[in-house]
Design a protein around this motif. Structure first.
Motif, PDB file in Angstrom:
ATOM      1  N   LYS A 189       4.876   6.285   1.610  1.00 37.87           N
ATOM      2  CA  LYS A 189       4.860   7.272   2.688  1.00 37.87           C
ATOM      3  C   LYS A 189       5.021   6.549   4.021  1.00 37.87           C
ATOM      4  CE  LYS A 189       2.171  11.009   4.760  1.00 37.87           C
ATOM      5  NZ  LYS A 189       0.885  11.775   4.744  1.00 37.87           N
ATOM      6  N   VAL A 190       6.031   6.932   4.776  1.00 41.67           N
ATOM      7  CA  VAL A 190       6.352   6.247   6.029  1.00 41.67           C
ATOM      8  C   VAL A 190       6.077   7.172   7.207  1.00 41.67           C
ATOM      9  CG1 VAL A 190       8.158   5.093   7.346  1.00 41.67           C
ATOM     10  CG2 VAL A 190       8.141   4.905   4.853  1.00 41.67           C
ATOM     11  N   ILE A 191       5.358   6.650   8.201  1.00 41.83           N
ATOM     12  CA  ILE A 191       5.107   7.428   9.412  1.00 41.83           C
ATOM     13  C   ILE A 191       5.406   6.561  10.632  1.00 41.83           C
ATOM     14  CG2 ILE A 191       3.306   8.795   8.281  1.00 41.83           C
ATOM     15  CD1 ILE A 191       1.250   7.230   9.940  1.00 41.83           C
ATOM     16  N   SER A 192       5.609   7.213  11.753  1.00 35.87           N
ATOM     17  CA  SER A 192       5.846   6.492  13.008  1.00 35.87           C
ATOM     18  C   SER A 192       4.532   5.924  13.523  1.00 35.87           C
ATOM     19  CB  SER A 192       6.451   7.451  14.035  1.00 35.87           C
ATOM     20  OG  SER A 192       6.598   6.814  15.283  1.00 35.87           O
ATOM     21  N   GLY A 239       0.813  -1.205   0.000  1.00 33.99           N
ATOM     22  CA  GLY A 239       0.000   0.000   0.000  1.00 33.99           C
ATOM     23  C   GLY A 239       0.850   1.260   0.000  1.00 33.99           C
ATOM     24  N   PRO A 240       0.230   2.405  -0.228  1.00 31.95           N
ATOM     25  CA  PRO A 240       0.982   3.668  -0.327  1.00 31.95           C
ATOM     26  C   PRO A 240       1.488   4.223   0.995  1.00 31.95           C
ATOM     27  CG  PRO A 240      -1.368   4.052  -0.653  1.00 31.95           C
ATOM     28  CD  PRO A 240      -1.190   2.568  -0.592  1.00 31.95           C
ATOM     29  N   THR A 241       0.961   3.730   2.129  1.00 30.87           N
ATOM     30  CA  THR A 241       1.427   4.232   3.428  1.00 30.87           C
ATOM     31  C   THR A 241       1.835   3.071   4.334  1.00 30.87           C
ATOM     32  OG1 THR A 241      -0.828   4.253   4.337  1.00 30.87           O
ATOM     33  CG2 THR A 241      -0.046   6.291   3.310  1.00 30.87           C
ATOM     34  N   LEU A 242       2.920   3.261   5.033  1.00 27.25           N
ATOM     35  CA  LEU A 242       3.449   2.232   5.944  1.00 27.25           C
ATOM     36  C   LEU A 242       3.770   2.858   7.287  1.00 27.25           C
ATOM     37  CD1 LEU A 242       4.680  -0.680   6.412  1.00 27.25           C
ATOM     38  CD2 LEU A 242       6.873   0.342   5.760  1.00 27.25           C
ATOM     39  N   GLY A 243       3.300   2.228   8.341  1.00 30.44           N
ATOM     40  CA  GLY A 243       3.651   2.665   9.687  1.00 30.44           C
ATOM     41  C   GLY A 243       4.775   1.804  10.240  1.00 30.44           C
ATOM     42  N   ILE A 244       5.780   2.451  10.800  1.00 33.10           N
ATOM     43  CA  ILE A 244       6.893   1.716  11.404  1.00 33.10           C
ATOM     44  C   ILE A 244       6.772   1.797  12.926  1.00 33.10           C
ATOM     45  CG2 ILE A 244       9.390   1.605  11.716  1.00 33.10           C
ATOM     46  CD1 ILE A 244       9.809   2.391   8.896  1.00 33.10           C
ATOM     47  N   ALA A 292      -7.466  -0.559  13.182  1.00 33.87           N
ATOM     48  CA  ALA A 292      -7.451   0.713  13.910  1.00 33.87           C
ATOM     49  C   ALA A 292      -6.311   1.642  13.476  1.00 33.87           C
ATOM     50  CB  ALA A 292      -7.355   0.447  15.413  1.00 33.87           C
ATOM     51  N   ILE A 293      -5.343   1.124  12.725  1.00 34.34           N
ATOM     52  CA  ILE A 293      -4.206   1.974  12.348  1.00 34.34           C
ATOM     53  C   ILE A 293      -4.567   2.825  11.132  1.00 34.34           C
ATOM     54  CG2 ILE A 293      -2.566   0.316  13.278  1.00 34.34           C
ATOM     55  CD1 ILE A 293      -1.878  -0.499  10.428  1.00 34.34           C
ATOM     56  N   GLU A 294      -3.870   3.938  10.975  1.00 36.92           N
ATOM     57  CA  GLU A 294      -4.173   4.882   9.906  1.00 36.92           C
ATOM     58  C   GLU A 294      -3.481   4.509   8.592  1.00 36.92           C
ATOM     59  OE1 GLU A 294      -3.012   8.684  11.316  1.00 36.92           O
ATOM     60  OE2 GLU A 294      -4.479   8.736  12.954  1.00 36.92           O
ATOM     61  N   THR A 295      -2.480   3.645   8.642  1.00 36.18           N
ATOM     62  CA  THR A 295      -1.712   3.313   7.451  1.00 36.18           C
ATOM     63  C   THR A 295      -2.214   2.024   6.798  1.00 36.18           C
ATOM     64  OG1 THR A 295      -0.100   2.152   8.836  1.00 36.18           O
ATOM     65  CG2 THR A 295       0.363   4.452   8.303  1.00 36.18           C
ATOM     66  N   ASP A 296      -1.762   1.787   5.567  1.00 37.36           N
ATOM     67  CA  ASP A 296      -2.155   0.580   4.848  1.00 37.36           C
ATOM     68  C   ASP A 296      -1.453  -0.662   5.388  1.00 37.36           C
ATOM     69  OD1 ASP A 296      -3.817   1.767   2.577  1.00 37.36           O
ATOM     70  OD2 ASP A 296      -1.962   2.914   2.391  1.00 37.36           O
ATOM     71  N   SER A 297      -0.258  -0.466   5.897  1.00 39.50           N
ATOM     72  CA  SER A 297       0.522  -1.582   6.442  1.00 39.50           C
ATOM     73  C   SER A 297       1.290  -1.114   7.665  1.00 39.50           C
ATOM     74  CB  SER A 297       1.498  -2.136   5.397  1.00 39.50           C
ATOM     75  OG  SER A 297       0.801  -2.635   4.268  1.00 39.50           O
ATOM     76  N   ALA A 298       1.803  -2.076   8.411  1.00 34.44           N
ATOM     77  CA  ALA A 298       2.604  -1.769   9.602  1.00 34.44           C
ATOM     78  C   ALA A 298       3.792  -2.719   9.656  1.00 34.44           C
ATOM     79  CB  ALA A 298       1.765  -1.908  10.865  1.00 34.44           C
ATOM     80  N   LEU A 299       4.914  -2.189  10.113  1.00 34.89           N
ATOM     81  CA  LEU A 299       6.158  -2.964  10.150  1.00 34.89           C
ATOM     82  C   LEU A 299       6.807  -2.857  11.517  1.00 34.89           C
ATOM     83  CD1 LEU A 299       8.356  -4.493   8.302  1.00 34.89           C
ATOM     84  CD2 LEU A 299       9.492  -2.270   8.218  1.00 34.89           C
ATOM     85  N   SER A 300       7.251  -3.994  12.036  1.00 34.85           N
ATOM     86  CA  SER A 300       8.083  -3.991  13.245  1.00 34.85           C
ATOM     87  C   SER A 300       9.160  -5.058  13.087  1.00 34.85           C
ATOM     88  CB  SER A 300       7.255  -4.243  14.507  1.00 34.85           C
ATOM     89  OG  SER A 300       6.753  -5.561  14.525  1.00 34.85           O
ATOM     90  N   ILE A 301      10.260  -4.859  13.766  1.00 34.91           N
ATOM     91  CA  ILE A 301      11.397  -5.773  13.631  1.00 34.91           C
ATOM     92  C   ILE A 301      11.982  -6.089  15.000  1.00 34.91           C
ATOM     93  CG2 ILE A 301      13.782  -5.981  12.778  1.00 34.91           C
ATOM     94  CD1 ILE A 301      12.981  -4.442  10.317  1.00 34.91           C
ATOM     95  N   GLU A 302      12.314  -7.369  15.204  1.00 35.21           N
ATOM     96  CA  GLU A 302      13.052  -7.805  16.384  1.00 35.21           C
ATOM     97  C   GLU A 302      14.485  -8.098  15.950  1.00 35.21           C
ATOM     98  OE1 GLU A 302      11.124 -11.265  17.870  1.00 35.21           O
ATOM     99  OE2 GLU A 302       9.142 -10.332  17.866  1.00 35.21           O
ATOM    100  N   ILE A 303      15.429  -7.470  16.611  1.00 36.29           N
ATOM    101  CA  ILE A 303      16.843  -7.723  16.324  1.00 36.29           C
ATOM    102  C   ILE A 303      17.317  -8.815  17.275  1.00 36.29           C
ATOM    103  CG2 ILE A 303      19.147  -6.698  16.119  1.00 36.29           C
ATOM    104  CD1 ILE A 303      17.727  -3.944  15.977  1.00 36.29           C
ATOM    105  N   ARG A 304      17.479 -10.006  16.756  1.00 34.46           N
ATOM    106  CA  ARG A 304      17.898 -11.137  17.583  1.00 34.46           C
ATOM    107  C   ARG A 304      19.422 -11.270  17.617  1.00 34.46           C
ATOM    108  NH1 ARG A 304      13.650 -14.909  18.160  1.00 34.46           N
ATOM    109  NH2 ARG A 304      11.714 -13.724  18.290  1.00 34.46           N
ATOM    110  N   ARG A 305      20.059 -10.946  16.502  1.00 32.74           N
ATOM    111  CA  ARG A 305      21.524 -11.060  16.428  1.00 32.74           C
ATOM    112  C   ARG A 305      22.046 -10.058  15.408  1.00 32.74           C
ATOM    113  NH1 ARG A 305      21.396 -16.049  15.842  1.00 32.74           N
ATOM    114  NH2 ARG A 305      21.894 -16.251  13.639  1.00 32.74           N
ATOM    115  N   PHE A 306      23.094  -9.352  15.768  1.00 29.47           N
ATOM    116  CA  PHE A 306      23.753  -8.402  14.870  1.00 29.47           C
ATOM    117  C   PHE A 306      25.167  -8.224  15.428  1.00 29.47           C
ATOM    118  CE2 PHE A 306      24.709  -4.689  12.481  1.00 29.47           C
ATOM    119  CZ  PHE A 306      23.763  -4.553  11.477  1.00 29.47           C
TER     120      PHE A 306
END
Length: 203
Positions: free
Chosen positions: A101-104, A45-50, A117-131
């Motif tokens: 378009k990316v928003i917090s 989608g055109p908008t992504l929430g991070i 309930a979110i305003e964006t088309d998609s939502a993204l979250s990441i878990e950093i397990r190893r770096f």
């Protein structure tokens, strides 16, 4: 202070550095896509929430070390710091350049039911397990090993689902000499391979 005294202090400083910690270096951690993200906007989608990323590593302050032949250790940290900010900022830039378009999105709990309930088309979250990366100097070169493990959660509102992908990658090699610039290059190559693979087929 005499010249002999000054010379003695310099020698002592070199001895202390050779036996202990050499220093801390900042590495610019950036996702630099190799592939074009042509169909990404159609998929998410055109908008992504991070949402805020989570650093689940035991050691959160550093992302790597290098040990010299004498046993002195150099430490490496991400720039920006902390690491979750470096990855989040980098993704924000790349996705914006690709037309998304990316928003917090601080309130997303990662569950499918909350996508409505979110305003964006998609939502993204990441878990950093190893770096993490380690270099150990030896007479015939520096043995280098790096390892990444990210768990990516992508919620797509039109699908009503949260897709989870676990991305793991390791590299081992022997280098003539390990520099901060080389470690930075390897980290960013691995990050690009991992995210290019994900965004080319996010679900």
């Amino acid at each position: 202070m005499g010249s002999i005294h000054r010379f003695g202090i310099i020698l002592l400083s070199f001895f202390i550095l050779g036996c202990g910690r050499l220093g801390t270096y900042s590495l610019s951690i950036q996702y630099q896509p190799v592939r074009e993200l042509l169909s990404l906007k159609d998929r998410i989608g055109p908008t992504l929430g991070i949402a805020p990323f989570q650093d689940l590593r035991p050691e959160k302050h550093y992302i790597g070390t290098h040990t010299s032949i004498r046993g002195a250790t150099s430490y490496f940290k991400s720039d920006p710091f902390p690491l979750e900010k470096a990855i989040s900022d980098s993704l924000h830039r790349v996705l914006t350049d690709s037309g998304v378009k990316v928003i917090s999105l601080p309130g997303w709990d990662g569950k499918p039911d909350s996508l409505k309930a979110i305003e964006t088309d998609s939502a993204l979250s990441i878990e950093i397990r190893r770096f993490w990366a380690e270099g150990k100097a030896a007479p015939l070169g520096t043995k280098f090993r790096s390892s990444l493990h990210l768990v990516i959660h992508l919620g797509v509102k039109k699908e009503g689902k949260v897709f989870t992908r676990s991305g793991e990658m390791e590299k081992e090699m022997t280098l003539t000499r390990l520099t901060p610039a080389k470690m930075e290059e390897i980290f960013n190559q691995m990050l690009s391979e991992l995210f290019d693979s994900f965004f080319s087929n996010p679900y």
